[in-house]
Motif scaffolding. Structure first.
Motif: not given
Length: 303
Positions: A26-41, A76-81, A218-223
């Motif tokens: 689940a999306l929490t501040g302690t989730s791993s970077i890897a697991s959060t990617f799949s949850s968002l994508a 945007a998500l791929y740029w973030a990661y 602006g779009k990137k930041l918003r996303y």
């Protein structure tokens, strides 16, 4: 943009059923970077796949528009990661998303141009000829978009790039918490938007390219704020609304500018040149008006 260009998509080696959630927490501040990617994508991919299937037989302009937005969000998500995905993987995936977004947006572009020409027709009845021609171009764009999208197994392709990214992230950052990483990527996106806004604000006459750069930043930041809001500290709801408001002004300008460019680059065999010129002159006046409004918002943001 060359809509007839050839750009082969990579053929997937592995297929994951989109309806099933990929491994992740689940999306929490302690989730791993890897697991959060799949949850968002995954939700974005589910939406894109569903829309692509519907658009294979429908010509809904809003559906094409939303499909384009899905691909933009994935960029945007791929740029973030990208710090953990790597430059090559990120560049390859985001380029494929960009090209698919352009194909999906072809129909919507003609819808916008057609709506603007309908307004122009109220002032200049002769533009009716161009309105009719725009409807025909829209129909051609629908066929082109459907043909390309149908020729690409969107579900397999998106699942494949998601699986590859997930595998890479699990090998590089599976135990690293998301919060600090997400906050840093949001800060970088904020910095990029501020830089572009200030550059535009310093110009005596804001150029179209500068407004376009502000709009993209602006779009990137918003996303990213929409993606990461559950895992970063602070309340960003107001910021997202402010960005949406600015994007609305910039979007109105972009609609005019893109429609003008579209008509200039298109051949209308059945429309007299003077009618096309008349429409372009009307669009130019509207573009200047909306450009001034967009520039004021950007200057205020840059200041």
């Amino acid at each position: 943009m060359d809509m007839d260009g050839d750009w082969p998509l990579p053929r997937p080696n592995t297929l994951i059923k989109v309806g099933r959630r990929l491994p992740g927490s689940a999306l929490t501040g302690t989730s791993s970077i890897a697991s959060t990617f799949s949850s968002l994508a995954t939700p974005v991919i589910v939406d894109a796949v569903q829309r692509a299937k519907e658009l294979a037989t429908k010509s809904d302009a809003e559906g094409f528009h939303q499909l384009r937005i899905s691909f933009r969000k994935l960029r945007a998500l791929y740029w973030a990661y990208s710090p953990y995905l790597g430059e090559e993987v990120t560049a390859h995936a985001t380029e494929e998303f960009r090209q698919l977004a352009e194909v999906a947006g072809g129909t919507r572009d003609w819808d916008i141009a057609g709506e603007l020409l309908e307004v122009a027709k109220e002032k200049r009845a002769s533009i009716e000829l161009l309105v009719t021609a725009a409807r025909e171009k829209r129909a051609q764009a629908v066929v082109h978009s459907q043909t390309v999208i149908s020729g690409v197994d969107v579900e397999a392709f998106l699942n494949d790039v998601l699986l590859r990214a997930q595998t890479t992230l699990e090998s590089r950052c599976n135990d690293l918490p998301i919060r600090a990483f997400a906050e840093e990527r949001v800060r970088l996106a904020q910095r990029a938007l501020k830089k572009r806004s200030r550059r535009a604000a310093r110009s005596e006459s804001v150029a179209e390219e500068e407004l376009h750069d502000v709009r993209k930043a602006g779009k990137k930041l918003r996303y990213l704020l929409e993606f990461f809001q559950p895992v970063i500290k602070g309340e960003y709801g107001r910021k997202i609304k402010e960005l949406a408001s600015v994007q609305d002004k910039l979007g109105q300008f972009n609609d005019i500018a893109a429609s003008e460019a579209l008509i200039r680059s298109t051949t209308f065999n059945e429309v007299p040149p003077e009618v096309v010129l008349e429409s372009l002159q009307w669009l130019e006046k509207q573009k200047c008006r909306r450009m001034r409004a967009a520039s004021r918002r950007v200057r205020a943001m840059g200041g």
